[in-house]
Design a protein around this motif. Structure first.
Motif, PDB file in Angstrom:
ATOM      1  N   ASP A   1       0.857  -1.171   0.088  1.00 58.08           N
ATOM      2  CA  ASP A   1       0.003   0.236  -0.026  1.00 58.08           C
ATOM      3  C   ASP A   1       0.749   1.126  -0.007  1.00 58.08           C
ATOM      4  O   ASP A   1       0.301   2.444  -0.012  1.00 58.08           O
ATOM      5  CB  ASP A   1      -1.023   0.219   1.017  1.00 58.08           C
ATOM      6  N   TYR A   2       2.124   1.200   0.086  1.00 62.40           N
ATOM      7  CA  TYR A   2       3.100   2.260   0.022  1.00 62.40           C
ATOM      8  C   TYR A   2       2.782   3.112  -1.278  1.00 62.40           C
ATOM      9  O   TYR A   2       2.743   2.630  -2.185  1.00 62.40           O
ATOM     10  CB  TYR A   2       4.610   1.609   0.090  1.00 62.40           C
ATOM     11  N   ARG A   3       2.806   4.353  -0.992  1.00 58.58           N
ATOM     12  CA  ARG A   3       2.386   5.274  -2.132  1.00 58.58           C
ATOM     13  C   ARG A   3       3.614   6.516  -1.793  1.00 58.58           C
ATOM     14  O   ARG A   3       3.313   7.375  -0.649  1.00 58.58           O
ATOM     15  CB  ARG A   3       1.087   5.755  -2.315  1.00 58.58           C
TER      16      ARG A   3
ATOM     17  N   SER B   1       0.876   9.266  -7.122  1.00 59.29           N
ATOM     18  CA  SER B   1       1.889   7.921  -7.530  1.00 59.29           C
ATOM     19  C   SER B   1       0.917   6.795  -7.456  1.00 59.29           C
ATOM     20  O   SER B   1      -0.152   6.669  -6.479  1.00 59.29           O
ATOM     21  CB  SER B   1       2.989   7.614  -6.642  1.00 59.29           C
ATOM     22  N   PHE B   2       1.307   5.683  -8.220  1.00 61.56           N
ATOM     23  CA  PHE B   2       0.828   4.211  -7.902  1.00 61.56           C
ATOM     24  C   PHE B   2       1.068   3.905  -6.699  1.00 61.56           C
ATOM     25  O   PHE B   2       2.283   4.256  -5.955  1.00 61.56           O
ATOM     26  CB  PHE B   2       1.335   3.276  -8.703  1.00 61.56           C
ATOM     27  N   THR B   3       0.454   2.888  -5.998  1.00 65.47           N
ATOM     28  CA  THR B   3       0.839   2.454  -4.770  1.00 65.47           C
ATOM     29  C   THR B   3       1.742   1.261  -5.440  1.00 65.47           C
ATOM     30  O   THR B   3       1.931   1.154  -6.415  1.00 65.47           O
ATOM     31  CB  THR B   3      -0.193   1.243  -3.966  1.00 65.47           C
TER      32      THR B   3
ATOM     33  N   TYR C   1      10.999   3.685  -5.366  1.00 66.71           N
ATOM     34  CA  TYR C   1      10.144   3.003  -4.234  1.00 66.71           C
ATOM     35  C   TYR C   1      10.938   2.283  -3.254  1.00 66.71           C
ATOM     36  O   TYR C   1      11.073   2.659  -2.093  1.00 66.71           O
ATOM     37  CB  TYR C   1       8.979   2.012  -4.705  1.00 66.71           C
TER      38      TYR C   1
END
Length: 167
Positions: free
Chosen positions: A31-33, A38-40, A148
């Motif tokens: 779930d990091y964004r 941005s996309f997750t 990321y």
């Protein structure tokens, strides 16, 4: 040398690099964004692992309409695990290698069309679609995923030589 044979080493190198990046995705962080636009991490990774399989439709069909229900239904199901992502990646790579290896030179000049609900988005020779829509697209998103990883303080693997984490 046939064009397909000239393209295979690059494809194999890029897919091995992609696999190393996917393997580094930390559990529980899908779930990091990094930014609201941005996309997750999960959405980006799921998109990325489907791209190698696009080689198959690019080299075996003359068009693809993303807006058709049958096209959407044929897409791999998203995964929330690294193992699932790697399964999707490996299946796409296996099919792509098989198709790429046997594609004759003249097939690369056939015009391929991408549509959305019948509206043409692009139409180019397959060679250009393979280069831009498949390979460059994959490389672009793989680089995003590497950023990321860096932002999550996960060691970034070697892609085109040692990373700051692997020297």
């Amino acid at each position: 040398m046939p064009l397909s044979q000239a393209l295979l080493p690059e494809f194999q190198h890029e897919m091995a690099s992609l696999r190393r990046v996917i393997e580094r995705i930390p559990a529980g962080r899908m779930d990091y964004r990094p930014h609201p636009k941005s996309f997750t991490l999960g959405d980006l990774a799921n998109h990325l692992v489907t791209i190698p399989g696009w080689t198959i439709s690019t080299l075996t069909r003359t068009e693809l309409d993303f807006g058709l229900p049958e096209t959407r239904a044929s897409q791999p199901k998203p995964s929330d695990t690294v193992e699932g992502l790697l399964r999707t990646l490996d299946q796409g790579v296996e099919g792509a290698l098989e198709v790429l290896a046997k594609t004759p030179d003249e097939a690369f000049q056939v015009v391929w069309t991408l549509k959305n609900e019948g509206v043409v988005i692009l139409a180019m020779p397959r060679a250009a679609v393979y280069r831009s829509f498949v390979m460059n697209h994959l490389i672009h998103h793989r680089a995003q995923l590497a950023v990321y990883l860096r932002l999550l303080d996960v060691p970034v693997p070697s892609i085109y030589g040692p990373s700051a984490d692997e020297s």
